[in-house]
Scaffold this motif. Sequence first.
Motif, PDB file in Angstrom:
ATOM      1  N   LEU A  50      41.158  44.435  30.707  1.00 16.24           N
ATOM      2  CA  LEU A  50      40.953  44.369  32.151  1.00 16.24           C
ATOM      3  C   LEU A  50      41.448  45.641  32.839  1.00 16.24           C
ATOM      4  O   LEU A  50      40.784  46.179  33.734  1.00 16.24           O
ATOM      5  CB  LEU A  50      41.665  43.148  32.722  1.00 16.24           C
ATOM      6  N   ILE A  54      39.137  48.201  35.013  1.00 21.90           N
ATOM      7  CA  ILE A  54      39.460  48.514  36.409  1.00 21.90           C
ATOM      8  C   ILE A  54      39.621  50.016  36.614  1.00 21.90           C
ATOM      9  O   ILE A  54      39.069  50.596  37.553  1.00 21.90           O
ATOM     10  CB  ILE A  54      40.754  47.774  36.841  1.00 21.90           C
ATOM     11  N   THR A  55      40.388  50.664  35.736  1.00 22.71           N
ATOM     12  CA  THR A  55      40.656  52.097  35.908  1.00 22.71           C
ATOM     13  C   THR A  55      39.422  52.949  35.655  1.00 22.71           C
ATOM     14  O   THR A  55      39.339  54.078  36.153  1.00 22.71           O
ATOM     15  CB  THR A  55      41.791  52.550  34.969  1.00 22.71           C
ATOM     16  N   ASP A  58      36.749  51.670  39.096  1.00 18.89           N
ATOM     17  CA  ASP A  58      37.166  51.792  40.497  1.00 18.89           C
ATOM     18  C   ASP A  58      37.322  53.261  40.880  1.00 18.89           C
ATOM     19  O   ASP A  58      38.169  53.966  40.313  1.00 18.89           O
ATOM     20  CB  ASP A  58      38.491  51.060  40.714  1.00 18.89           C
ATOM     21  N   TYR A  66      46.132  56.893  36.151  1.00 18.53           N
ATOM     22  CA  TYR A  66      45.366  55.746  35.656  1.00 18.53           C
ATOM     23  C   TYR A  66      44.517  56.114  34.435  1.00 18.53           C
ATOM     24  O   TYR A  66      44.167  55.245  33.643  1.00 18.53           O
ATOM     25  CB  TYR A  66      44.535  55.162  36.788  1.00 18.53           C
ATOM     26  N   SER A 297      50.260  45.908  36.140  1.00 21.46           N
ATOM     27  CA  SER A 297      49.350  45.340  37.141  1.00 21.46           C
ATOM     28  C   SER A 297      50.103  44.674  38.283  1.00 21.46           C
ATOM     29  O   SER A 297      49.832  44.925  39.459  1.00 21.46           O
ATOM     30  CB  SER A 297      48.404  44.327  36.480  1.00 21.46           C
ATOM     31  N   VAL A 303      46.433  48.948  41.329  1.00 22.62           N
ATOM     32  CA  VAL A 303      45.744  48.185  40.283  1.00 22.62           C
ATOM     33  C   VAL A 303      45.340  46.813  40.813  1.00 22.62           C
ATOM     34  O   VAL A 303      44.229  46.332  40.557  1.00 22.62           O
ATOM     35  CB  VAL A 303      46.636  48.054  39.035  1.00 22.62           C
ATOM     36  N   GLY A 306      42.434  47.276  43.035  1.00 22.89           N
ATOM     37  CA  GLY A 306      41.253  47.533  42.217  1.00 22.89           C
ATOM     38  C   GLY A 306      40.707  46.269  41.597  1.00 22.89           C
ATOM     39  O   GLY A 306      39.489  46.078  41.500  1.00 22.89           O
ATOM     40  N   LEU A 307      41.618  45.369  41.174  1.00 20.74           N
ATOM     41  CA  LEU A 307      41.197  44.088  40.609  1.00 20.74           C
ATOM     42  C   LEU A 307      40.486  43.249  41.669  1.00 20.74           C
ATOM     43  O   LEU A 307      39.445  42.622  41.372  1.00 20.74           O
ATOM     44  CB  LEU A 307      42.415  43.340  40.065  1.00 20.74           C
ATOM     45  N   ARG A 309      38.811  44.347  44.290  1.00 25.00           N
ATOM     46  CA  ARG A 309      37.499  44.946  44.535  1.00 25.00           C
ATOM     47  C   ARG A 309      36.524  44.609  43.410  1.00 25.00           C
ATOM     48  O   ARG A 309      35.338  44.346  43.650  1.00 25.00           O
ATOM     49  CB  ARG A 309      37.637  46.468  44.698  1.00 25.00           C
ATOM     50  N   LEU A 310      37.031  44.612  42.178  1.00 28.24           N
ATOM     51  CA  LEU A 310      36.176  44.270  41.037  1.00 28.24           C
ATOM     52  C   LEU A 310      35.708  42.820  41.114  1.00 28.24           C
ATOM     53  O   LEU A 310      34.535  42.505  40.862  1.00 28.24           O
ATOM     54  CB  LEU A 310      36.938  44.511  39.722  1.00 28.24           C
TER      55      LEU A 310
END
Length: 314
Positions: A50, A54-55, A58, A66, A297, A303, A306-307, A309-310
């Motif tokens: 994960l 994400i890295t 995003d 990252y 995280s 992070v 970003g999670l 947004r994902l």
Amino acid sequence: MKHEEINAEDNDSTVKQFDLLGFSDLPNLRGFLSGMFSIIYIIILFGNTLIIIITRLDPALQKPMYFFLANFSSLEICYVSVTVPRILVNMWTQNRRMTLLNCATQLCFFLILATTESFLLAVMAYDLYVAVCNPLHYALVMNPTKCIQLAAGSWLSGIPVQIGQTCQIFSLHFCNSNQIDHFFCDIPPIIKLACGDTSVHELSVFVVSMLFAGLPFILILASYSKIISTILRLPTATGQCKAFSTCSSHLLVVILFYGSATITYLRPKSSHSAGTDRLLSLFYTIVTPMFNPMIYSLRNKDVIAGLRRLLLKT
């Protein structure tokens, strides 16, 4: 359990395979342990995968910090995959036999990946040092080419030496037993099975450990001495807290990795016991990689953002 016969006359070992005893002394806990290790392995795979996704996806996380975190997560997946699947197979099938070649291969990959982890932690400390101490030059110093070179060096630098060390260890004659009282092929329990004087090999292991673990640790300490000195000179408490928060996740991972590994390999021989060695090895080979994605995280707002947004995209 059958032991391989040893030819004592020419002091040559006829051992063709080892028996990994693992957790065979805990037969009543076999179901519980196999279930626990399966869950931990899934958590490690899922958490680190994960972080990599994400890295990579995003745009806000396309930064050197990252990039190295994604490399570290990839490393953790490889690191636990060297040991945990074998543990599970041994528990499920009760077949604990392992050929010399398979044992040497497992040890070699384990040593290479442990070396990579040491260097990656040092590189991440250097990245934090540049970000905190030289923020105006950060983009110039940590450019994409430099980041790729540092990551590649971390992954590749230990390969030739660790292959050589593995060959040296398995050139020993094994005449005491073919039973490894551990859950994977590690250096201390393998050397215990060798006949004759092993002091030269033990010294070689110590020197390599100091080179590939001690040197990166010294670089990490040097980076953090500069980082802490710079943070303490910041004019506001808010700025200090923010800077410390940026470094805290990495520092916690460093303490977990080096603390458990140091206790395992550098404590006196007289205090070694099979049960304690296995417990400590479990900590730095399985437990620490499980906590690493949580540390990075849960303690990193970027992070987490970003999670979110994902998840919104999906």
